[in-house]
Design an enzyme around this catalytic site. Structure first.
Site, PDB file in Angstrom:
ATOM      1  N   ALA A  56     -16.097  53.977  -9.665  1.00 40.23           N
ATOM      2  CA  ALA A  56     -15.791  54.183 -11.209  1.00 40.23           C
ATOM      3  C   ALA A  56     -16.916  54.154 -11.846  1.00 40.23           C
ATOM      4  O   ALA A  56     -17.910  53.406 -11.862  1.00 40.23           O
ATOM      5  CB  ALA A  56     -14.871  52.852 -11.630  1.00 40.23           C
ATOM      6  N   VAL A  82     -19.462  50.217  -8.970  1.00 45.06           N
ATOM      7  CA  VAL A  82     -19.937  50.799 -10.436  1.00 45.06           C
ATOM      8  C   VAL A  82     -20.932  52.033 -10.319  1.00 45.06           C
ATOM      9  O   VAL A  82     -22.076  51.803  -9.398  1.00 45.06           O
ATOM     10  CB  VAL A  82     -20.311  49.916 -11.268  1.00 45.06           C
ATOM     11  CG1 VAL A  82     -20.767  50.501 -12.608  1.00 45.06           C
ATOM     12  CG2 VAL A  82     -19.458  48.636 -11.346  1.00 45.06           C
ATOM     13  N   LYS A  83     -20.181  53.258 -10.614  1.00 45.86           N
ATOM     14  CA  LYS A  83     -21.240  54.153 -10.444  1.00 45.86           C
ATOM     15  C   LYS A  83     -22.382  54.456 -11.541  1.00 45.86           C
ATOM     16  O   LYS A  83     -21.747  54.298 -12.574  1.00 45.86           O
ATOM     17  CB  LYS A  83     -20.393  55.813 -10.343  1.00 45.86           C
ATOM     18  CG  LYS A  83     -20.815  56.710  -9.321  1.00 45.86           C
ATOM     19  CD  LYS A  83     -19.825  57.724  -9.336  1.00 45.86           C
ATOM     20  CE  LYS A  83     -20.102  58.691  -8.512  1.00 45.86           C
ATOM     21  NZ  LYS A  83     -19.069  59.865  -8.354  1.00 45.86           N
ATOM     22  N   ILE A  84     -23.366  54.756 -11.294  1.00 47.34           N
ATOM     23  CA  ILE A  84     -24.311  54.909 -12.456  1.00 47.34           C
ATOM     24  C   ILE A  84     -25.444  55.888 -12.373  1.00 47.34           C
ATOM     25  O   ILE A  84     -25.605  56.493 -11.230  1.00 47.34           O
ATOM     26  CB  ILE A  84     -25.487  53.434 -12.348  1.00 47.34           C
ATOM     27  CG1 ILE A  84     -24.637  52.452 -12.038  1.00 47.34           C
ATOM     28  CG2 ILE A  84     -26.504  53.431 -13.290  1.00 47.34           C
ATOM     29  CD1 ILE A  84     -24.484  51.587 -13.464  1.00 47.34           C
TER      30      ILE A  84
END
Ligand code: G3P
Length: 220
Positions: A56, A82-84
């Site tokens: 996400a 967590v997508k960064i």
């Protein structure tokens, strides 16, 4: 090779999960927008269905914003990642989050150097975009090959998620290059198990089966 679905569509996720082919899911703001549903609710539902990592993406671009969003997203489910985005602030956020045990997927990778930076900052996953590399006249699969070799040279545990997969050839070549994972759009995945010769073969077998004398017929 692990298969992730690059979708937030529940029907697609449930359909492919029934085949035992789903090792995880990736999303991005574009994918989330297509479903016209609340972001958190969508991610939580996917996490409850899929037995594997679910990415996400954060929206903030400043390091503090990304870290705050990431810490919140990480509470949604044990399997959330967590997508960064691949920026200087993104790298700093990944460095902070990795030390807190929060898993990250650094996205929008277009060069070996970017992949190497992300791995060194502590990314759990890096996502090179093969289709978009091809779009600018370069070779997306070559990027996968070179990144794979580079990360292996130094024993990084960071896994490569081949993203922006558009064709069967992308998937096959990424697998041959040793990419750990391919994330595949829900619309492409069914094409992976189809072949016209398989369909023709089934049709021919059924036609020929009609010619086989059945028990009652053969006795008479
Ligand atoms: O995995 C990244 C993907 O969602 C982007 O795909 O086809 O828009 O480059 P595409």
């Amino acid at each position: 090779m692990k298969f992730y679905l690059d979708t937030a569509n529940m029907e697609e996720i449930k359909r492919i999960t029934r085949l035992g082919l789903v090792d995880g899911v990736t999303t991005n703001p574009t994918i989330i927008a297509k479903e016209n549903r609340d972001f958190e609710e969508t991610i939580k539902e996917i996490c409850s269905i899929v037995d594997g990592p679910v990415s996400a993406e954060v929206i903030g671009l400043a390091v503090d914003e990304m870290v705050e969003e990431a810490r919140n997203i990480a509470t949604w489910a044990p399997n959330v990642v967590v997508k960064i985005p691949m920026t200087e602030d993104g790298l700093e956020a990944v460095n902070i989050l990795s030390k807190e045990g929060i898993k990250t997927n650094v996205t929008l990778i277009f060069s070996v150097a970017q992949g190497l930076m992300a791995a060194k900052a502590g990314a759990t996953y890096v996502s090179p975009f093969v289709g978009r590399v091809d779009d600018i006249g370069e070779d997306g699969i070559e990027l996968i090959q070179n990144l794979k070799t580079t990360l292996a040279n130094y024993g990084f545990e960071t896994e490569i998620i081949t993203a922006s997969v558009r064709t069967i050839s992308h998937l096959e070549k990424a697998a041959k290059a040793g990419a750990d994972i391919a994330t595949i759009p829900g619309s492409l995945l069914p094409k992976l198990w189809k072949h016209p010769l398989t369909d023709n073969g089934i049709k021919q077998f059924l036609e020929d089966w009609e010619k086989v004398p059945k028990k009652a017929e053969s006795l008479s």
